[in-house]
Scaffold this motif. Structure first.
Motif, PDB file in Angstrom:
ATOM      1  N   ARG A 128       0.835  -1.217   0.000  1.00  0.00           N
ATOM      2  CA  ARG A 128       0.000   0.000   0.000  1.00  0.00           C
ATOM      3  C   ARG A 128       0.863   1.258   0.000  1.00  0.00           C
ATOM      4  N   TRP A 129       2.003   1.165   0.655  1.00  0.00           N
ATOM      5  CA  TRP A 129       2.891   2.329   0.622  1.00  0.00           C
ATOM      6  C   TRP A 129       3.444   2.539  -0.779  1.00  0.00           C
ATOM      7  N   LYS A 130       3.705   1.433  -1.487  1.00  0.00           N
ATOM      8  CA  LYS A 130       4.157   1.554  -2.882  1.00  0.00           C
ATOM      9  C   LYS A 130       3.099   2.271  -3.717  1.00  0.00           C
ATOM     10  N   ALA A 131       1.847   1.968  -3.421  1.00  0.00           N
ATOM     11  CA  ALA A 131       0.761   2.643  -4.144  1.00  0.00           C
ATOM     12  C   ALA A 131       0.752   4.127  -3.813  1.00  0.00           C
ATOM     13  N   VAL A 132       0.987   4.463  -2.542  1.00  0.00           N
ATOM     14  CA  VAL A 132       1.076   5.878  -2.157  1.00  0.00           C
ATOM     15  C   VAL A 132       2.180   6.555  -2.971  1.00  0.00           C
ATOM     16  N   TYR A 134       3.300   5.675  -5.812  1.00  0.00           N
ATOM     17  CA  TYR A 134       2.893   5.766  -7.215  1.00  0.00           C
ATOM     18  C   TYR A 134       2.129   7.064  -7.482  1.00  0.00           C
ATOM     19  N   PHE A 135       1.298   7.453  -6.525  1.00  0.00           N
ATOM     20  CA  PHE A 135       0.507   8.679  -6.704  1.00  0.00           C
ATOM     21  C   PHE A 135       1.293   9.929  -6.320  1.00  0.00           C
ATOM     22  N   TYR A 136       2.371   9.737  -5.592  1.00  0.00           N
ATOM     23  CA  TYR A 136       3.150  10.891  -5.144  1.00  0.00           C
ATOM     24  C   TYR A 136       4.240  11.228  -6.155  1.00  0.00           C
ATOM     25  N   SER A 137       4.965  10.210  -6.589  1.00  0.00           N
ATOM     26  CA  SER A 137       6.097  10.506  -7.475  1.00  0.00           C
ATOM     27  C   SER A 137       6.135   9.608  -8.699  1.00  0.00           C
ATOM     28  N   GLY A 138       5.206   8.676  -8.821  1.00  0.00           N
ATOM     29  CA  GLY A 138       5.211   7.754  -9.948  1.00  0.00           C
ATOM     30  C   GLY A 138       4.224   8.136 -11.029  1.00  0.00           C
ATOM     31  N   GLY A 139       3.772   7.138 -11.763  1.00  0.00           N
ATOM     32  CA  GLY A 139       2.912   7.395 -12.913  1.00  0.00           C
ATOM     33  C   GLY A 139       1.591   8.059 -12.572  1.00  0.00           C
ATOM     34  N   GLY A 140       1.196   7.997 -11.300  1.00  0.00           N
ATOM     35  CA  GLY A 140      -0.088   8.588 -10.924  1.00  0.00           C
ATOM     36  C   GLY A 140       0.035   9.944 -10.267  1.00  0.00           C
ATOM     37  N   ARG A 141       1.183  10.585 -10.461  1.00  0.00           N
ATOM     38  CA  ARG A 141       1.455  11.814  -9.687  1.00  0.00           C
ATOM     39  C   ARG A 141       0.528  12.971 -10.043  1.00  0.00           C
ATOM     40  N   ASN A 142      -0.172  12.877 -11.167  1.00  0.00           N
ATOM     41  CA  ASN A 142      -1.085  13.975 -11.518  1.00  0.00           C
ATOM     42  C   ASN A 142      -2.556  13.587 -11.417  1.00  0.00           C
ATOM     43  N   SER A 160      -6.493   0.546  -6.679  1.00  0.00           N
ATOM     44  CA  SER A 160      -6.681  -0.907  -6.673  1.00  0.00           C
ATOM     45  C   SER A 160      -5.643  -1.597  -7.551  1.00  0.00           C
ATOM     46  N   LEU A 161      -5.422  -1.005  -8.708  1.00  0.00           N
ATOM     47  CA  LEU A 161      -4.507  -1.626  -9.667  1.00  0.00           C
ATOM     48  C   LEU A 161      -3.083  -1.716  -9.111  1.00  0.00           C
ATOM     49  N   ILE A 162      -2.633  -0.652  -8.485  1.00  0.00           N
ATOM     50  CA  ILE A 162      -1.251  -0.651  -7.992  1.00  0.00           C
ATOM     51  C   ILE A 162      -1.124  -1.509  -6.732  1.00  0.00           C
ATOM     52  N   VAL A 163      -2.132  -1.507  -5.891  1.00  0.00           N
ATOM     53  CA  VAL A 163      -2.073  -2.391  -4.720  1.00  0.00           C
ATOM     54  C   VAL A 163      -2.073  -3.853  -5.181  1.00  0.00           C
ATOM     55  N   VAL A 164      -2.897  -4.167  -6.172  1.00  0.00           N
ATOM     56  CA  VAL A 164      -2.911  -5.530  -6.721  1.00  0.00           C
ATOM     57  C   VAL A 164      -1.551  -5.871  -7.323  1.00  0.00           C
ATOM     58  N   ARG A 165      -1.006  -4.954  -8.071  1.00  0.00           N
ATOM     59  CA  ARG A 165       0.314  -5.186  -8.674  1.00  0.00           C
ATOM     60  C   ARG A 165       1.364  -5.483  -7.614  1.00  0.00           C
ATOM     61  N   GLU A 166       1.375  -4.664  -6.565  1.00  0.00           N
ATOM     62  CA  GLU A 166       2.405  -4.813  -5.540  1.00  0.00           C
ATOM     63  C   GLU A 166       2.164  -6.019  -4.663  1.00  0.00           C
ATOM     64  N   SER A 167       0.911  -6.321  -4.397  1.00  0.00           N
ATOM     65  CA  SER A 167       0.598  -7.412  -3.498  1.00  0.00           C
ATOM     66  C   SER A 167       0.794  -8.777  -4.172  1.00  0.00           C
ATOM     67  N   MET A 168       0.489  -8.842  -5.472  1.00  0.00           N
ATOM     68  CA  MET A 168       0.609 -10.107  -6.197  1.00  0.00           C
ATOM     69  C   MET A 168       1.893 -10.174  -7.017  1.00  0.00           C
ATOM     70  N   ASN A 169       2.691  -9.135  -6.928  1.00  0.00           N
ATOM     71  CA  ASN A 169       3.971  -9.075  -7.638  1.00  0.00           C
ATOM     72  C   ASN A 169       3.817  -9.319  -9.141  1.00  0.00           C
ATOM     73  N   ILE A 170       2.974  -8.545  -9.728  1.00  0.00           N
ATOM     74  CA  ILE A 170       2.782  -8.629 -11.170  1.00  0.00           C
ATOM     75  C   ILE A 170       3.970  -7.941 -11.840  1.00  0.00           C
ATOM     76  N   ALA A 171       4.786  -8.750 -12.469  1.00  0.00           N
ATOM     77  CA  ALA A 171       5.988  -8.213 -13.109  1.00  0.00           C
ATOM     78  C   ALA A 171       5.762  -8.180 -14.615  1.00  0.00           C
ATOM     79  N   ASN A 172       5.539  -7.006 -15.119  1.00  0.00           N
ATOM     80  CA  ASN A 172       5.309  -6.839 -16.549  1.00  0.00           C
ATOM     81  C   ASN A 172       5.693  -5.403 -16.892  1.00  0.00           C
ATOM     82  N   PRO A 173       6.487  -5.244 -17.948  1.00  0.00           N
ATOM     83  CA  PRO A 173       6.966  -3.880 -18.246  1.00  0.00           C
ATOM     84  C   PRO A 173       5.836  -2.863 -18.380  1.00  0.00           C
ATOM     85  N   THR A 174       4.697  -3.281 -18.900  1.00  0.00           N
ATOM     86  CA  THR A 174       3.625  -2.296 -19.083  1.00  0.00           C
ATOM     87  C   THR A 174       2.992  -1.902 -17.746  1.00  0.00           C
TER      88      THR A 174
END
Ligand SMILES: *[C@@H]1O[C@H](CO)[C@@H](O)[C@H](O)[C@H]1NC(C)=O
Ligand SMILES: *[C@@H]1O[C@H](CO)[C@@H](O)[C@H](O)[C@H]1NC(C)=O
Ligand SMILES: *[C@@H]1O[C@H](CO)[C@@H](O)[C@H](O)[C@H]1NC(C)=O
Length: 333
Positions: A128-132, A134-142, A160-174
């Motif tokens: 969840r912190w990774k998701a935070v 993402y919105f602070y300095s990553g792709g979701g910053r705006n 939801s998408l970023i928490v799912v990504r981080e929690s399930m370790n979805i590794a995909n360049p996109t």
């Protein structure tokens, strides 16, 4: 302190009133003789350096106590301070106000806490912190936070998408290109293994195709943030573990859930029994245990459930359409 730029003239005479600290500066242009005298009138000193020192001191007092310093040769600059201006507070001190980024972080943490129904206040909650971040300095910053509590908002979907990504370790360049800014769902619908379609005129994420993706970690409750999700396909991920969160029962549009050949454990949440649109549920070759809830079994009668598969040993199931145990033996129910 910065002296007014007009500080070029030197007062030609300074009269000090006895030993009193109060000083009077006479109009320097009116007096010719450069002299420093006590009020007794006796000449005291004629040294230039002493005069300059006194001049500087006197100027400071003058600025402090004279209401109008205007003279024929010196105009107070437009930035002149009020007459009560005190040199001791000359250094401008700007009240510390929160930088926009700090406010942004605060807003994002607040949104995350609302959407996850728990306080996200430290880095102990890694995904969840990774998701935070993402919105602070990553792709979701705006992405706007205004409407984040609304589950229909873009913020909510991306959270939801970023928490799912981080929690399930979805590794995909996109999925992991956090330098690339996203501004609406169209930017996200191009991500691999994620499908969007228009539901009721609204573009929505409708399918996650995460089978054979070497996932590890757990399915987070935030997966319920995909309001119009119709399919979760996550089979053949032997390192995917943890429980099936009961929040999955909120996915009222789900038709297809495939979690076989994973390491998910615990019991099947009874909340799945509310999913009247569910038509296919595959749960064999997992560590799920207990009994298939009656609520789920009844979907075969009152709902659309036509495929219900489990191992039928570790997870007992009398209503399954097919039983497949860990050895690969298929047992028709
Ligand atoms: C989990 O998946 C991530 C991303 O693929 C990987 O970096 C990490 O090493 C994996 N961890 C385990 C324990 O397999
Ligand atoms: C599956 O989970 C069990 C505990 O539930 C663990 O001991 C095992 O290592 C896990 N297997 C994999 C492939 O992660
Ligand atoms: C059940 O399936 C039928 C046929 O596919 C469909 O028309 C109906 O809307 C489904 N019911 C639910 C609750 O999804």
């Amino acid at each position: 302190m910065t002296l007014p730029s007009c500080w070029t003239f030197a007062p030609k005479s300074v009269i000090i009133d006895g030993s009193s600290p109060s000083v009077i500066l006479e109009d320097p242009l009116e007096i010719d003789e450069r002299s420093v005298i006590f009020s007794s009138g006796r000449k005291l000193y004629r040294s230039w350096s002493f005069i300059l020192l006194l001049v500087a001191t006197v100027f400071l007092f003058t600025v402090r106590f004279t209401s109008n310093l205007k003279s024929r040769r010196c105009r107070i600059l437009p930035t002149a301070r009020p007459s009560t201006y005190s040199p001791t507070t000359a250094v401008p001190s700007y009240a510390p106000s929160p930088r926009p980024s700090d406010q942004r972080l605060e807003n994002v943490i607040q949104c995350a806490s609302i959407l996850s129904s728990k306080n996200i206040d430290s880095k102990s909650d890694a995904s969840r912190w990774k998701a935070v971040e993402y919105f602070y300095s990553g792709g979701g910053r705006n992405i706007e936070t205004n409407d984040c509590a609304n589950k229909e908002s873009f913020f909510s979907t991306m959270y939801s998408l970023i928490v799912v990504r981080e929690s399930m370790n979805i590794a995909n360049p996109t999925w992991n290109d956090d330098k690339k800014q996203v501004s609406d769902l169209l930017d996200v619908c191009t991500w691999k293994r994620l499908h969007c379609s228009s539901v009721g005129g609204l573009l929505s994420i409708t399918k996650l195709s995460l089978n054979n993706a070497d996932l590890n970690g757990t399915i987070p409750p935030e997966i319920s943030g995909f309001l119009r999700l119709e399919a979760i396909v996550a089979f053949s991920n032997p390192k995917l573990n943890g429980n099936i969160p009961s929040e999955v029962g909120l996915l009222s549009n789900i038709k297809d859930m495939q979690l076989h050949f994973t390491n998910v454990s615990g019991t099947v949440p009874t909340s799945l029994g509310t999913l009247s649109s569910l038509s296919s549920l595959r749960l064999y070759d997992t560590r799920l245990e207990g009994v298939m809830p009656q609520e789920v079994c009844s979907l075969r009668d009152v709902g659309n459930l036509t495929v219900l598969e489990a191992d039928c040993t570790l997870l007992q199931c009398n209503c399954c359409t097919k039983c497949k145990n860990l050895d690969g033996a298929v047992l028709e129910a």
